[in-house]
Design a protein around this motif. Structure first.
Motif, short mmCIF file in Angstrom:
data_model
loop_
_atom_site.label_atom_id
_atom_site.label_comp_id
_atom_site.label_asym_id
_atom_site.label_seq_id
_atom_site.Cartn_x
_atom_site.Cartn_y
_atom_site.Cartn_z
N SER A 128 24.69 -8.59 -18.02
CA SER A 128 26.01 -7.95 -18.04
C SER A 128 25.93 -6.45 -18.29
CB SER A 128 26.89 -8.62 -19.11
OG SER A 128 26.29 -8.53 -20.39
N ASP A 129 25.03 -6.00 -19.19
CA ASP A 129 24.95 -4.57 -19.46
C ASP A 129 24.45 -3.80 -18.24
OD1 ASP A 129 22.43 -5.80 -19.77
OD2 ASP A 129 21.69 -4.12 -20.96
N VAL A 130 23.53 -4.42 -17.48
CA VAL A 130 23.04 -3.78 -16.26
C VAL A 130 24.16 -3.69 -15.24
CG1 VAL A 130 21.44 -3.99 -14.32
CG2 VAL A 130 20.66 -4.50 -16.64
N TYR A 131 24.88 -4.79 -15.07
CA TYR A 131 25.93 -4.82 -14.05
C TYR A 131 27.01 -3.77 -14.31
CZ TYR A 131 29.94 -6.39 -11.33
OH TYR A 131 31.02 -6.43 -10.49
N TYR A 132 27.51 -3.69 -15.54
CA TYR A 132 28.59 -2.75 -15.83
C TYR A 132 28.10 -1.31 -15.76
CZ TYR A 132 31.53 -6.68 -17.11
OH TYR A 132 32.27 -7.83 -17.05
N TRP A 133 26.87 -1.06 -16.14
CA TRP A 133 26.32 0.29 -15.98
C TRP A 133 26.23 0.66 -14.52
CZ3 TRP A 133 21.75 1.91 -13.59
CH2 TRP A 133 21.40 3.25 -13.78
N TRP A 134 25.78 -0.26 -13.71
CA TRP A 134 25.58 0.00 -12.28
C TRP A 134 26.91 0.25 -11.56
CZ3 TRP A 134 26.52 -3.66 -8.09
CH2 TRP A 134 26.08 -3.19 -6.85
N VAL A 135 27.90 -0.60 -11.79
CA VAL A 135 29.16 -0.45 -11.05
C VAL A 135 29.93 0.80 -11.47
CG1 VAL A 135 29.40 -2.92 -10.62
CG2 VAL A 135 30.44 -1.92 -12.67
N MET A 136 29.62 1.33 -12.65
CA MET A 136 30.30 2.54 -13.10
C MET A 136 29.65 3.82 -12.60
SD MET A 136 33.01 1.63 -14.51
CE MET A 136 33.53 3.25 -15.08
N VAL A 275 14.12 -4.93 5.72
CA VAL A 275 15.11 -4.39 4.79
C VAL A 275 14.86 -4.95 3.39
CG1 VAL A 275 17.55 -4.26 4.20
CG2 VAL A 275 16.83 -4.05 6.59
N GLN A 276 14.83 -4.07 2.42
CA GLN A 276 14.71 -4.45 1.02
C GLN A 276 15.82 -3.76 0.24
OE1 GLN A 276 10.68 -3.62 -0.41
NE2 GLN A 276 9.86 -4.03 1.63
N ILE A 277 16.24 -4.37 -0.88
CA ILE A 277 17.33 -3.83 -1.70
C ILE A 277 16.76 -3.43 -3.06
CG2 ILE A 277 19.65 -4.20 -2.60
CD1 ILE A 277 19.44 -4.39 0.44
N TYR A 278 17.00 -2.19 -3.44
CA TYR A 278 16.53 -1.69 -4.74
C TYR A 278 17.28 -2.42 -5.85
CZ TYR A 278 14.20 1.88 -7.60
OH TYR A 278 13.38 2.53 -8.49
N ASN A 279 16.55 -2.90 -6.85
CA ASN A 279 17.11 -3.71 -7.92
C ASN A 279 17.82 -2.83 -8.96
OD1 ASN A 279 17.67 -5.59 -9.88
ND2 ASN A 279 15.53 -6.05 -10.39
N PRO A 280 19.14 -3.01 -9.17
CA PRO A 280 19.84 -2.22 -10.20
C PRO A 280 19.24 -2.37 -11.59
CG PRO A 280 21.42 -3.31 -8.76
CD PRO A 280 20.06 -3.87 -8.41
N ALA A 281 18.68 -3.55 -11.90
CA ALA A 281 18.03 -3.73 -13.21
C ALA A 281 16.82 -2.82 -13.33
CB ALA A 281 17.63 -5.19 -13.40
N PHE A 282 16.10 -2.63 -12.25
CA PHE A 282 14.96 -1.71 -12.25
C PHE A 282 15.45 -0.26 -12.35
CE2 PHE A 282 11.36 0.57 -10.37
CZ PHE A 282 10.30 -0.02 -11.03
N PHE A 283 16.56 0.02 -11.70
CA PHE A 283 17.22 1.32 -11.78
C PHE A 283 17.51 1.67 -13.23
CE2 PHE A 283 20.46 3.77 -8.93
CZ PHE A 283 20.27 4.92 -9.66
N LYS A 284 18.14 0.74 -13.95
CA LYS A 284 18.49 0.98 -15.35
C LYS A 284 17.25 1.01 -16.25
CE LYS A 284 21.92 -0.33 -18.83
NZ LYS A 284 21.04 -0.25 -20.01
N TYR A 285 16.25 0.23 -15.91
CA TYR A 285 14.99 0.26 -16.66
C TYR A 285 14.39 1.67 -16.65
CZ TYR A 285 9.80 -0.13 -16.43
OH TYR A 285 8.46 0.07 -16.54
N HIS A 294 18.63 11.03 -19.78
CA HIS A 294 18.83 12.43 -19.39
C HIS A 294 19.41 12.44 -17.98
CE1 HIS A 294 16.10 13.11 -22.77
NE2 HIS A 294 16.46 14.38 -22.74
N GLY A 295 20.58 13.06 -17.84
CA GLY A 295 21.30 12.98 -16.57
C GLY A 295 22.08 11.67 -16.50
N ARG A 296 23.00 11.59 -15.56
CA ARG A 296 23.80 10.37 -15.42
C ARG A 296 22.93 9.22 -14.92
NH1 ARG A 296 28.07 10.39 -11.61
NH2 ARG A 296 28.47 8.32 -12.48
N TYR A 297 22.00 9.51 -14.04
CA TYR A 297 21.07 8.51 -13.55
C TYR A 297 19.87 9.23 -12.93
CZ TYR A 297 23.91 9.47 -9.35
OH TYR A 297 24.61 10.07 -8.34
N PRO A 298 18.74 8.56 -12.76
CA PRO A 298 17.54 9.21 -12.23
C PRO A 298 17.72 9.64 -10.78
CG PRO A 298 17.01 7.14 -13.34
CD PRO A 298 18.48 7.17 -13.18
N SER A 299 16.97 10.63 -10.38
CA SER A 299 16.99 11.11 -9.01
C SER A 299 16.28 10.13 -8.09
CB SER A 299 16.32 12.48 -8.91
OG SER A 299 14.92 12.36 -9.18
#
Length: 369
Positions: A128-136, A275-285, A294-299
């Motif tokens: 849930s924490d990953v999902y809400y961070w990602w959609v925002m 086609v592959q989809i980048y994992n939002p959980a890995f994004f937040k990791y 640092h920053g809103r999200y990584p580059s």
């Protein structure tokens, strides 16, 4: 009279048993005292060891370790265990391997090989924490059922990760190629093309720039807004920011009803397996463990770099940072406003450069200037 004496005074007939009881009681107290002294001595000895040496088995697990959740069991993590004798365990056949433990404490503390960078059926359910961070990251006006959207998507593309476990006999060398103007005149083209995986991002043209950036590409990371048609043998890694991005890629691979500002046409439908989809959980990791909020999200560069650190054995980095004159622009254009992103706060380029320097010092990547 004996009848007037207290029960513990003892009489003529009970003198022997009373003395024996007192001696047994004394022995019990002496034994208990000895055990207490032994326990305190052992405790003090253990504390002295913890303060003066590095015995990790004496340290209690941190809160971060206790609450860590293995999001995808795609890697066993067994390569973290050191073999008998204290020798460092080799996780690949390269001279230096990303997964080798014991080289850098900082890297080992943050690196989690159990998190898959690819979104698959196995990790379709986001915490849930990953999902809400990602959609925002990019709020959308019309929410969609993420489970339904992903179920439809995985009917079109492979729902599994193409990357296996660590292989001690393998040496997969990967080039992460950024878009910096410092590639101009570098002559790195042949060195880049000599890698097993060559990862590029966003527009990143190669035609006309082969001498400096190479001609081969195996993985291309793009947002829907920056997507373009790719060669048939190139893996398209979509970096989604919202559910609408997933709807778009599903449409682009099938009906083509949903149009975005990208230049991808119906030709994408013939290469679904790439086609592959980048994992939002890995994004937040990456955001939590490495860029440390640092920053809103990584580059995109950081997303691709850590993707490579989790699927490759050796990682070499090209085209990151400013050019030799301190200018921020792409190698295919002269854009005087290319460095404006440093003022927006979306990405923290300085902190990301610091992380890259730490990875170099940890001997996990090599940066070609």
């Amino acid at each position: 009279r004996s009848a007037d004496r207290p029960w513990w005074a003892g009489g003529v007939g009970s003198g022997g048993s009373g003395g024996m009881a007192m001696r047994c009681s004394l022995r019990t107290w002496v034994l208990l005292g000895s055990l207490a002294l032994l326990f305190l001595t052992s405790l003090l000895f253990s504390l002295s060891l913890r303060g003066g040496g590095s015995l990790p088995y004496l340290d209690p697990p941190s809160w971060e370790e206790l609450r860590r959740v293995k999001l995808v069991p795609s890697y066993t993590g067994s390569h973290r265990l050191a073999p008998p004798g204290g020798a460092l365990l080799k996780t690949c056949a390269c001279h230096r391997c990303v997964g080798d433990p014991g080289v850098s404490d900082w890297f080992d503390e943050n690196y989690d090989p159990d998190i898959s960078p690819v979104w698959t059926r196995n990790n379709i359910q986001l915490p849930s924490d990953v999902y809400y961070w990602w959609v925002m990251l990019q709020p959308q006006f019309k929410p969609h059922s993420i489970q339904q959207v992903l179920s439809q998507l995985f009917q079109v593309i492979p729902g599994h990760s193409p990357y296996g476990t660590w292989d001690q006999g393998r040496c997969l060398r990967c080039a992460v190629v950024g878009n910096s103007g410092n590639l101009q005149g570098s002559g790195y083209g042949r060195a880049i093309d000599g890698h097993g995986f060559i990862m590029r991002m966003n527009l990143a043209p190669t035609v006309g720039y082969e001498e400096d950036v190479g001609s081969r590409t195996t993985h291309h990371f793009m947002y829907p807004e920056s997507a373009k048609n790719l060669a048939a043998n190139v893996s398209f890694v979509l970096v989604p920011f919202k559910t609408l991005d997933l709807l778009w890629i599903t449409s682009a691979l099938s009906t083509g009803q949903i149009r975005r500002s990208s230049k991808v046409g119906h030709s994408l439908s013939s290469r679904r397996r790439q086609v592959q989809i980048y994992n939002p959980a890995f994004f937040k990791y990456i955001h939590d463990r490495w860029t440390r909020h640092h920053g809103r999200y990584p580059s995109t560069g950081m997303l691709v770099l850590f993707f490579a650190l989790h699927v490759c054995d050796e990682v070499n980095v090209f085209g990151f940072g400013a050019d030799s004159r301190g200018n921020w622009h792409h190698y295919w254009e002269q854009n005087r406003y290319a460095g404006e992103f440093r003022k927006t706060g979306v990405h923290d380029a300085d902190f990301e450069a610091h992380i890259i320097n730490l990875l170099v010092k940890a001997k996990k990547i090599t940066v070609f200037p």
